[in-house]
Design a protein around this motif. Sequence first.
Motif, PDB file in Angstrom:
ATOM      1  N   PHE A  53       0.853  -1.186   0.000  1.00 39.43           N
ATOM      2  CA  PHE A  53       0.000   0.000   0.000  1.00 39.43           C
ATOM      3  C   PHE A  53       0.887   1.232   0.000  1.00 39.43           C
ATOM      4  O   PHE A  53       1.783   1.350   0.825  1.00 39.43           O
ATOM      5  N   ILE A  54       0.611   2.147  -0.902  1.00 42.59           N
ATOM      6  CA  ILE A  54       1.304   3.432  -0.922  1.00 42.59           C
ATOM      7  C   ILE A  54       0.245   4.500  -0.693  1.00 42.59           C
ATOM      8  O   ILE A  54      -0.639   4.694  -1.535  1.00 42.59           O
ATOM      9  N   ALA A  55       0.307   5.142   0.458  1.00 44.27           N
ATOM     10  CA  ALA A  55      -0.703   6.144   0.820  1.00 44.27           C
ATOM     11  C   ALA A  55      -0.406   7.461   0.131  1.00 44.27           C
ATOM     12  O   ALA A  55       0.735   7.917   0.096  1.00 44.27           O
ATOM     13  N   ARG A  56      -1.418   8.057  -0.405  1.00 43.53           N
ATOM     14  CA  ARG A  56      -1.311   9.365  -1.058  1.00 43.53           C
ATOM     15  C   ARG A  56      -1.857  10.436  -0.133  1.00 43.53           C
ATOM     16  O   ARG A  56      -2.505  10.146   0.879  1.00 43.53           O
ATOM     17  N   THR A  57      -1.639  11.685  -0.479  1.00 39.52           N
ATOM     18  CA  THR A  57      -2.038  12.789   0.396  1.00 39.52           C
ATOM     19  C   THR A  57      -3.545  12.872   0.587  1.00 39.52           C
ATOM     20  O   THR A  57      -4.003  13.375   1.603  1.00 39.52           O
ATOM     21  N   LYS A  58      -4.345  12.364  -0.334  1.00 29.04           N
ATOM     22  CA  LYS A  58      -5.797  12.384  -0.173  1.00 29.04           C
ATOM     23  C   LYS A  58      -6.259  11.484   0.972  1.00 29.04           C
ATOM     24  O   LYS A  58      -7.360  11.647   1.476  1.00 29.04           O
ATOM     25  N   ALA A  59      -5.430  10.545   1.385  1.00 24.52           N
ATOM     26  CA  ALA A  59      -5.812   9.612   2.439  1.00 24.52           C
ATOM     27  C   ALA A  59      -6.031  10.316   3.772  1.00 24.52           C
ATOM     28  O   ALA A  59      -6.833   9.872   4.591  1.00 24.52           O
ATOM     29  N   ASN A  60      -5.343  11.436   4.025  1.00 27.51           N
ATOM     30  CA  ASN A  60      -5.495  12.106   5.314  1.00 27.51           C
ATOM     31  C   ASN A  60      -6.817  12.862   5.430  1.00 27.51           C
ATOM     32  O   ASN A  60      -7.267  13.158   6.517  1.00 27.51           O
ATOM     33  N   SER A  61      -7.467  13.167   4.310  1.00 26.20           N
ATOM     34  CA  SER A  61      -8.733  13.885   4.375  1.00 26.20           C
ATOM     35  C   SER A  61      -9.934  12.945   4.427  1.00 26.20           C
ATOM     36  O   SER A  61     -11.043  13.391   4.688  1.00 26.20           O
ATOM     37  N   ALA A  62      -9.732  11.657   4.193  1.00 26.95           N
ATOM     38  CA  ALA A  62     -10.831  10.690   4.223  1.00 26.95           C
ATOM     39  C   ALA A  62     -11.103  10.256   5.664  1.00 26.95           C
ATOM     40  O   ALA A  62     -10.195  10.176   6.486  1.00 26.95           O
ATOM     41  N   ASN A  63     -12.365   9.946   5.954  1.00 28.59           N
ATOM     42  CA  ASN A  63     -12.681   9.445   7.294  1.00 28.59           C
ATOM     43  C   ASN A  63     -12.522   7.920   7.312  1.00 28.59           C
ATOM     44  O   ASN A  63     -12.325   7.285   6.277  1.00 28.59           O
ATOM     45  N   LYS A  64     -12.615   7.331   8.506  1.00 32.53           N
ATOM     46  CA  LYS A  64     -12.367   5.899   8.649  1.00 32.53           C
ATOM     47  C   LYS A  64     -13.367   5.057   7.867  1.00 32.53           C
ATOM     48  O   LYS A  64     -13.015   4.025   7.320  1.00 32.53           O
ATOM     49  N   ALA A  65     -14.616   5.480   7.805  1.00 34.70           N
ATOM     50  CA  ALA A  65     -15.632   4.716   7.071  1.00 34.70           C
ATOM     51  C   ALA A  65     -15.294   4.662   5.583  1.00 34.70           C
ATOM     52  O   ALA A  65     -15.423   3.604   4.951  1.00 34.70           O
ATOM     53  N   GLU A  66     -14.848   5.785   5.017  1.00 37.25           N
ATOM     54  CA  GLU A  66     -14.468   5.815   3.603  1.00 37.25           C
ATOM     55  C   GLU A  66     -13.255   4.916   3.345  1.00 37.25           C
ATOM     56  O   GLU A  66     -13.219   4.186   2.353  1.00 37.25           O
ATOM     57  N   LEU A  67     -12.268   4.972   4.235  1.00 37.21           N
ATOM     58  CA  LEU A  67     -11.073   4.152   4.061  1.00 37.21           C
ATOM     59  C   LEU A  67     -11.402   2.666   4.168  1.00 37.21           C
ATOM     60  O   LEU A  67     -10.922   1.859   3.373  1.00 37.21           O
ATOM     61  N   ASN A  68     -12.221   2.287   5.151  1.00 37.88           N
ATOM     62  CA  ASN A  68     -12.626   0.889   5.285  1.00 37.88           C
ATOM     63  C   ASN A  68     -13.376   0.422   4.054  1.00 37.88           C
ATOM     64  O   ASN A  68     -13.168  -0.688   3.569  1.00 37.88           O
ATOM     65  N   ASN A  69     -14.233   1.272   3.537  1.00 40.21           N
ATOM     66  CA  ASN A  69     -14.997   0.932   2.331  1.00 40.21           C
ATOM     67  C   ASN A  69     -14.059   0.738   1.146  1.00 40.21           C
ATOM     68  O   ASN A  69     -14.235  -0.190   0.351  1.00 40.21           O
ATOM     69  N   ASP A  70     -13.054   1.593   1.004  1.00 40.61           N
ATOM     70  CA  ASP A  70     -12.085   1.459  -0.090  1.00 40.61           C
ATOM     71  C   ASP A  70     -11.222   0.210   0.048  1.00 40.61           C
ATOM     72  O   ASP A  70     -10.874  -0.425  -0.948  1.00 40.61           O
ATOM     73  N   LEU A  71     -10.869  -0.156   1.276  1.00 43.19           N
ATOM     74  CA  LEU A  71     -10.032  -1.328   1.492  1.00 43.19           C
ATOM     75  C   LEU A  71     -10.789  -2.629   1.248  1.00 43.19           C
ATOM     76  O   LEU A  71     -10.200  -3.643   0.924  1.00 43.19           O
ATOM     77  N   ASN A  72     -12.090  -2.597   1.431  1.00 44.35           N
ATOM     78  CA  ASN A  72     -12.894  -3.809   1.192  1.00 44.35           C
ATOM     79  C   ASN A  72     -13.123  -3.939  -0.275  1.00 44.35           C
ATOM     80  O   ASN A  72     -13.086  -4.837  -0.928  1.00 44.35           O
TER      81      ASN A  72
END
Length: 72
Positions: A53-72
């Motif tokens: 996984f390579i995190a980009r700068t947009k990752a810091n503005s997303a909330n946990k629900a959005e990140l979990n949804n993207d990872l699934n």
Amino acid sequence: MVFHTPNSLSGPRLGLAVSRRVGKAVIRNSLKRLIRENFRQKKCKLGSTDIVFIARTKANSANKAELNNDLN
């Protein structure tokens, strides 16, 4: 960004790259914990795979629900 490739080992491996551009240490560590936990829950379904996984700068503005949804 996610890269994956098969490996010759018995299980999956995870690699994380989260630069300082993503945010301060608290944000970077929180993001890494979230990714590791998601990987841990899905480890048995992945088989022998290397995932990076390579995190980009947009990752810091997303909330946990959005990140979990993207990872699934």
